[in-house]
Design a protein around this motif. Structure first.
Motif, PDB file in Angstrom:
ATOM      1  N   VAL A  36      -3.679   2.722  -1.317  1.00  0.00           N
ATOM      2  CA  VAL A  36      -5.077   3.162  -1.240  1.00  0.00           C
ATOM      3  C   VAL A  36      -5.417   2.173  -0.122  1.00  0.00           C
ATOM      4  N   GLU A  37      -5.027   1.132  -0.142  1.00  0.00           N
ATOM      5  CA  GLU A  37      -5.492  -0.010   0.870  1.00  0.00           C
ATOM      6  C   GLU A  37      -5.150   0.492   2.414  1.00  0.00           C
ATOM      7  N   ALA A  38      -4.110   1.137   2.401  1.00  0.00           N
ATOM      8  CA  ALA A  38      -3.319   1.804   3.787  1.00  0.00           C
ATOM      9  C   ALA A  38      -4.208   2.974   4.071  1.00  0.00           C
ATOM     10  N   GLY A  39      -4.905   3.717   3.136  1.00  0.00           N
ATOM     11  CA  GLY A  39      -5.770   4.700   3.508  1.00  0.00           C
ATOM     12  C   GLY A  39      -5.552   6.066   2.577  1.00  0.00           C
ATOM     13  N   ALA A  40      -4.775   5.716   1.553  1.00  0.00           N
ATOM     14  CA  ALA A  40      -4.655   6.987   0.522  1.00  0.00           C
ATOM     15  C   ALA A  40      -5.843   7.234  -0.288  1.00  0.00           C
ATOM     16  N   PRO A  41      -6.026   8.177  -0.728  1.00  0.00           N
ATOM     17  CA  PRO A  41      -7.159   8.438  -1.682  1.00  0.00           C
ATOM     18  C   PRO A  41      -7.174   7.883  -2.820  1.00  0.00           C
ATOM     19  N   LYS A  42      -8.214   7.317  -3.345  1.00  0.00           N
ATOM     20  CA  LYS A  42      -8.294   6.472  -4.713  1.00  0.00           C
ATOM     21  C   LYS A  42      -7.971   7.261  -5.671  1.00  0.00           C
ATOM     22  N   LEU A  94       9.944  -0.525   3.374  1.00  0.00           N
ATOM     23  CA  LEU A  94       8.621  -0.732   3.936  1.00  0.00           C
ATOM     24  C   LEU A  94       7.798  -1.634   2.719  1.00  0.00           C
ATOM     25  N   PHE A  95       8.005  -1.538   1.585  1.00  0.00           N
ATOM     26  CA  PHE A  95       7.053  -2.254   0.761  1.00  0.00           C
ATOM     27  C   PHE A  95       7.910  -3.476   0.342  1.00  0.00           C
ATOM     28  N   CYS A  96       8.922  -3.667   0.399  1.00  0.00           N
ATOM     29  CA  CYS A  96       9.775  -5.036   0.519  1.00  0.00           C
ATOM     30  C   CYS A  96       9.447  -5.794   1.680  1.00  0.00           C
ATOM     31  N   GLY A  97       9.388  -5.155   2.858  1.00  0.00           N
ATOM     32  CA  GLY A  97       8.628  -5.868   4.217  1.00  0.00           C
ATOM     33  C   GLY A  97       7.283  -6.323   3.802  1.00  0.00           C
ATOM     34  N   TYR A  98       6.405  -5.532   3.289  1.00  0.00           N
ATOM     35  CA  TYR A  98       5.166  -5.953   3.118  1.00  0.00           C
ATOM     36  C   TYR A  98       4.947  -6.909   2.259  1.00  0.00           C
ATOM     37  N   MET A  99       5.541  -7.257   0.960  1.00  0.00           N
ATOM     38  CA  MET A  99       5.571  -8.092   0.114  1.00  0.00           C
ATOM     39  C   MET A  99       6.033  -9.433   0.624  1.00  0.00           C
ATOM     40  N   PRO A 146      -0.137  12.204  -9.188  1.00  0.00           N
ATOM     41  CA  PRO A 146      -0.567  11.741  -8.005  1.00  0.00           C
ATOM     42  C   PRO A 146       0.297  12.260  -6.732  1.00  0.00           C
ATOM     43  N   HIS A 147      -0.569  12.947  -5.790  1.00  0.00           N
ATOM     44  CA  HIS A 147       0.338  13.010  -4.578  1.00  0.00           C
ATOM     45  C   HIS A 147      -0.453  12.637  -3.154  1.00  0.00           C
ATOM     46  N   ILE A 148       0.084  12.522  -2.109  1.00  0.00           N
ATOM     47  CA  ILE A 148      -0.550  12.210  -0.884  1.00  0.00           C
ATOM     48  C   ILE A 148      -0.623  13.279   0.138  1.00  0.00           C
ATOM     49  N   GLY A 149       0.543  13.955   0.277  1.00  0.00           N
ATOM     50  CA  GLY A 149       0.778  15.001   1.336  1.00  0.00           C
ATOM     51  C   GLY A 149       1.138  14.239   2.636  1.00  0.00           C
ATOM     52  N   THR A 150       2.004  15.228   3.596  1.00  0.00           N
ATOM     53  CA  THR A 150       2.750  14.572   4.656  1.00  0.00           C
ATOM     54  C   THR A 150       1.723  13.962   5.663  1.00  0.00           C
ATOM     55  N   ASP A 151       0.784  14.957   5.688  1.00  0.00           N
ATOM     56  CA  ASP A 151      -0.118  14.494   6.875  1.00  0.00           C
ATOM     57  C   ASP A 151      -0.992  13.105   6.803  1.00  0.00           C
ATOM     58  N   GLU A 152      -1.172  12.745   5.370  1.00  0.00           N
ATOM     59  CA  GLU A 152      -1.740  11.413   4.921  1.00  0.00           C
ATOM     60  C   GLU A 152      -0.619  10.451   5.108  1.00  0.00           C
ATOM     61  N   LEU A 153       0.699  10.730   4.472  1.00  0.00           N
ATOM     62  CA  LEU A 153       1.504   9.854   4.526  1.00  0.00           C
ATOM     63  C   LEU A 153       1.820   9.190   5.896  1.00  0.00           C
ATOM     64  N   CYS A 154       1.869  10.011   6.873  1.00  0.00           N
ATOM     65  CA  CYS A 154       2.121   9.539   8.387  1.00  0.00           C
ATOM     66  C   CYS A 154       1.473   8.376   8.685  1.00  0.00           C
ATOM     67  N   LYS A 155      -0.129   8.758   8.390  1.00  0.00           N
ATOM     68  CA  LYS A 155      -1.100   7.550   8.666  1.00  0.00           C
ATOM     69  C   LYS A 155      -0.810   6.193   7.925  1.00  0.00           C
ATOM     70  N   ILE A 156      -0.737   6.548   6.517  1.00  0.00           N
ATOM     71  CA  ILE A 156      -0.076   5.262   5.816  1.00  0.00           C
ATOM     72  C   ILE A 156       0.908   4.486   6.295  1.00  0.00           C
ATOM     73  N   VAL A 157       1.992   5.032   6.489  1.00  0.00           N
ATOM     74  CA  VAL A 157       3.110   4.563   6.992  1.00  0.00           C
ATOM     75  C   VAL A 157       2.972   3.614   8.301  1.00  0.00           C
ATOM     76  N   ALA A 158       2.067   4.219   9.152  1.00  0.00           N
ATOM     77  CA  ALA A 158       1.896   3.449  10.364  1.00  0.00           C
ATOM     78  C   ALA A 158       0.935   2.324  10.099  1.00  0.00           C
ATOM     79  N   HIS A 159       0.039   2.675   9.052  1.00  0.00           N
ATOM     80  CA  HIS A 159      -0.872   1.390   8.813  1.00  0.00           C
ATOM     81  C   HIS A 159      -0.088   0.141   8.123  1.00  0.00           C
TER      82      HIS A 159
END
Length: 564
Positions: A186-192, A108-113, A200-213
């Protein structure tokens, strides 16, 4: 700018108190313009629990910096120059489109860059989009219907999507890739807060949104993402890749292919081995999930049962068994759940998962034991994979397809003779714990006889002690007993043991050269499944590193705009 270290404040402090401490440290005169403060790092100091403090490192921009620096406390203040991360290619205008196999953190990050630099990458994912994948996983946990191509291991976001979402890493970051990963999240929606929290951690509920973003960002920048696209073969000629075959029929032509599978892509590894791609078996670790009441961990770590400003407490413990094996905690989930993370019928594996609030009543962690290729029983690049499968088959049988659970006291009794237990209980061997040197908490939380697990998926009580080979099971017990010396109640008889945790990292490494290419030129192994990472952040960092190498290789041939 100026950097201030060792700013210490109570965890309940206000933002105004932090500003006041910065002014005192810089010795700013009354009426001076307000400093611009950026938090770089925040960690918890619990050495005097239950008194708890935050330690800060901050960057500060002030007017008349030279004059301020001349007057300030130079024991804690230094002049600092920020070096932002730079991708080596600014904009690519050519026709070459790299193909990326896998949409876990590395892919995902390789593709984004690559997409941001204009390469319009094509991402191939055997599983489903995260929205549908989440439904398939929930269906499996609730009804036991496993989809072999859409589960906790396979699908958009990779295995880390259904985890605690930890973002700390031990990888050195002199190029700024770690910071770039966090900034993109953070740009994709993770807390600053992930930009500066020590763990740091995000949590599975937030990760799902970030991945889609991030997927949508890649598409918006000209990339493609194909789901249900299982890579079944590689097309190559004269030692160089020319494309990939998907689902046995469709071909994607490409001279640059990034191989970023998850650590569970066993069929893919088999295909690569048959193609003659150089690979080797590598060490990893296996063990069991253990569950404690979260309140017990909170008292042990913070000296309090609940701290709203901090949330539930994590822990990290390490030990060494008598036979020299390392025993340590892995993927600790405060207020989390143990989940059925299986990906093949007839085999069972578990993992840990937390939601962003980490507000469950149980704490769980994998307590794992190191294994090496010498433990696999044969010398073969895929021997570690076969070793994993044997353990997962035992786990499946131990629970009849459900997650097997056993009280630690029964597990220990089945594996250790009385004299061995007494020796292990005395803590012979080396044990380290993040709170070493702290006074023991005066509070003890007794684990009741009816303490039950927090599990996503079917479970039952069963002979968990029969899953690991005896030497590994005994090392697990030795570690648990040593950890009981650091965290009171950690080795209580009513602690729950669940297994098996077998997917800690990849048991195979796809070899690559100094240009990050495999023995098949144009094929770039990348991330955790390929053997070059161990977690979300390190996999994402490796994805960025491979993206840099691929971008420079393409740009060199096309003479695209570059910047170093």
């Amino acid at each position: 700018m100026l950097r201030i270290s060792e700013l210490k404040l109570p965890v309940e402090h206000t933002p105004e108190e932090l500003i006041r401490q910065v002014k005192i440290c810089l010795r700013l005169q009354k009426g001076a313009p307000e400093p611009e403060i950026t938090i770089v790092r925040r960690s918890i100091d619990a050495r005097k629990k239950p008194e708890l403090y935050f330690n800060y490192i901050v960057n500060v921009q002030v007017k008349n910096q030279a004059e301020v620096y001349r007057r300030c406390d130079k024991k804690r203040v230094a002049v600092w120059e920020e070096r932002p991360y730079r991708f080596p290619v600014v904009s690519y205008k050519g026709k070459e489109r790299p193909v990326i196999i896998g949409t876990g953190p590395a892919g995902l990050f390789c593709g984004y860059m690559l997409a941001k630099a204009g390469f319009r990458p094509i991402l191939l994912e055997r599983g489903k989009p995260v929205e549908q994948r989440t439904k398939d996983v929930q269906e499996f946990w609730e009804r036991g219907r496993l989809n072999p191509e859409s589960n906790v291991q396979f699908g958009e976001g990779g295995a880390g999507t259904f985890s605690d979402g930890k973002l700390n890493t031990l990888v050195k970051d002199k190029y700024g890739r770690n910071r770039k990963v966090l900034a993109l999240l953070v740009e994709a929606g993770a807390p600053k807060e992930i930009l500066y929290d020590h763990k740091p951690h995000i949590g599975t509920d937030e990760l799902c949104k970030i991945v889609a973003h991030m997927r949508q960002d890649i598409i918006n920048m000209g990339g493609e993402v194909h789901f249900g696209a299982k890579v079944t073969d590689l097309v190559c000629a004269k030692g160089h890749v020319e494309g990939v075959i998907v689902n046995g029929s469709r071909m994607f032509e490409a001279e640059y292919v990034i191989l970023a599978p998850g650590h569970s892509a066993r069929d893919l590894f088999q295909m690569l081995y048959k193609k003659g791609i150089s690979m080797e078996a590598k060490p990893f670790a296996v063990g069991m999930r253990v569950e404690h009441p979260q309140e017990l961990i909170n008292y042990a770590q913070y000296g309090r049962g609940e701290i709203k400003s901090l949330g539930n407490a994590p822990y990290k413990v390490t030990a060494r068994a008598k036979d020299g094996r390392g025993v340590y905690s892995f993927c600790m989930c405060p207020g989390g759940f143990v989940v059925n993370a299986s990906s093949q019928p007839g085999f069972l594996a578990v993992n840990g998962m937390s939601y962003s609030k980490r507000d469950g009543s149980n704490a769980n962690s994998a307590i794992i034991v190191t294994v090496t290729p010498e433990d696999y029983g044969r010398a073969h690049p895929l021997a570690g994979e076969a070793f994993q499968q044997e353990l997962e088959e035992r786990a499946f049988k131990a629970g009849g397809g459900a997650i097997p659970v056993q009280r630690y006291g029964d597990y220990r009794k089945a594996l250790m003779e009385e004299e061995e237990y007494e020796e292990s209980r005395c803590g012979k061997g080396r044990c380290q714990e993040t709170n070493k040197g702290r006074a023991p908490s005066p509070e003890t939380v007794k684990i009741p006889d009816d303490f039950l697990p927090a599990i996503k998926g079917r479970w039952c009580f069963g002979p968990v002690h029969e899953i690991l080979p005896r030497a590994l099971g005994r090392a697990f017990v030795e570690g648990m007993e040593q950890f009981g010396n650091s965290i009171r109640g950690f080795n209580d008889k009513n602690v729950l043991v669940e297994g098996i945790e077998s997917r800690t990292s990849s048991p195979v490494r796809i070899l690559r050269d100094e240009k990050l290419q495999s023995s098949l030129k144009g094929l770039y192994p990348c991330g955790e499944g390929a053997g070059y990472a161990g977690g979300i952040t390190s996999a994402a960092m490796d994805g960025i590193r491979v993206a840099e190498e691929v971008a420079m290789a393409i740009a060199k041939s096309d003479r695209s705009e570059r910047h170093f």
